[in-house]
Design a protein around this motif. Structure first.
Motif, PDB file in Angstrom:
ATOM      1  N   ALA A 139       0.826  -1.208   0.000  1.00 23.08           N
ATOM      2  CA  ALA A 139       0.000   0.000   0.000  1.00 23.08           C
ATOM      3  C   ALA A 139       0.860   1.258   0.000  1.00 23.08           C
ATOM      4  N   ARG A 248      -8.704   7.632   0.275  1.00 26.33           N
ATOM      5  CA  ARG A 248      -9.590   6.793   1.091  1.00 26.33           C
ATOM      6  C   ARG A 248      -9.804   5.430   0.446  1.00 26.33           C
ATOM      7  N   LEU A 251      -6.375   3.409   0.769  1.00 28.80           N
ATOM      8  CA  LEU A 251      -6.143   2.970   2.142  1.00 28.80           C
ATOM      9  C   LEU A 251      -7.184   1.955   2.591  1.00 28.80           C
TER      10      LEU A 251
END
Length: 344
Positions: A139, A248, A251
């Motif tokens: 990520a 958003r 994540l």
């Protein structure tokens, strides 16, 4: 909205009816999952012993095996379904699924490295922790690659990262000295909920809750994006930058999917197929598809897990194999429907 017209819109159900029906089906399948197994349980006695902390056979089977397995099926299936719906809405790509961003590949690589270094022999929790660490690293790399880019940059960066993680995983597999370790790695990569414990549930739960909370709030922005980025920006939605929709989405998918892959392995097709199945019933507004996709993903994975128990003899089939066998024909059917519509 463009997607609210046509034959699919006429067949759409109200959110209350759709979510309520899926929730009832989910509860029924969860109950069957808890009750059904090789050993017939006196459920009343097992629940009483489990709540009282008495270490009876029924309480151990219920609390250490069946409840964690059922809870993980709901968590993993629901997360994959929700992530698939969010990604398809954000990228405006019906082929988007949770594996597209490379986070699943990163989690798989982390777990494979734990297998390769034999660290899992010291503690069973090191395997999911390795997978979770791999997801977090993936990520972070993805966010660095994307920077301030939009959906197209995210799509390309995710594809590149996914391919790179798959190549690294293949390299580790190539270097594994033990055939037994290679078998264990291959078995884990195909996904399973067998022999999962409450510790696995507790390990995945914070990431799943946090990730799904981030994704669930993206519905209005996804509706705006369905009319184009300029329209979404004019409606006041912040698309890029810190706290924007893209951050958003990245994540949320990374945290939740990484947590799921860390404890259950790689399970495909759920996030790809479930939104396609439910879109005609929910309507084509992305916000109306999010919670039905969560519930539908949980239903699909519970159903697949029950099929695993039903058709397995001495050794259980891997859950990822069953979801692929279910999902691929459904997706082929959708492809044929789209082809017929394009020819009209």
């Amino acid at each position: 909205m463009t997607g609210e017209r046509g034959p699919d819109a006429r067949r759409s159900l109200s959110p209350v009816a759709l979510n309520g029906g899926l929730a009832l089906l989910l509860v029924a399948l969860a109950a069957v999952s808890v009750v059904w197994g090789e050993k017939v349980l006196d459920l009343h006695a097992a629940v009483g012993d489990w709540l009282a902390g008495r270490p009876s056979v029924g309480a151990i089977i219920l609390g250490q095996l069946r409840l964690p397995r059922t809870a993980l099926a709901v968590m993993v299936g629901g997360t994959l379904g929700l992530c698939g719906a969010v990604l398809q809405g954000y990228l405006r790509n019906p082929l988007a699924d949770p594996g597209l961003l490379g986070v699943s590949g990163g989690a798989a690589l982390g777990a494979v490295c734990v297998f390769y270094t034999v660290l899992f022999q010291f503690s069973a929790l090191l395997l999911p922790l390795g997978g979770l660490l791999g997801a977090v690293v993936s990520a972070l790399v993805l966010m660095v690659l994307v920077g301030g880019g939009g959906p197209l940059v995210l799509l390309l960066a995710g594809a590149a990262l996914s391919s790179f993680m798959a190549a690294l995983t293949a390299l580790v597999l190539d270097l594994v000295p033990s055939p037994y370790a290679m078998f264990e790695i291959a078995h884990w990569l195909m996904g399973s909920l067998t022999d999962r414990t409450p510790a696995d549930v507790l390990l995945a739960l914070p990431g799943v809750v946090a990730g799904c909370a981030l994704l669930a709030g993206c519905g209005p922005a996804l509706d705006g994006l369905s009319m184009g980025e300029d329209v979404a920006a004019s409606l006041g939605f912040r698309l890029g930058g810190l706290g924007g929709v893209q951050m958003r989405v990245v994540l949320g998918v990374a945290i939740s999917v990484g947590s799921c892959v860390a404890v259950a392995g790689a399970i495909g097709f759920v996030g790809l197929v479930v939104p396609h199945l439910l879109r005609p019933l929910a309507g084509h507004r992305p916000s109306r598809l999010l919670w039905p996709s969560f519930l539908g993903g949980a239903v699909l994975l519970l159903l697949a897990d029950l099929m695993v128990r039903l058709i397995s003899s001495q050794a259980e089939l891997n859950l990822g194999v069953v979801t692929a066998l279910i999902g691929a024909p459904v997706f082929f059917h959708r492809v044929m429907l789209f082809r017929k519509r394009s020819m009209i």
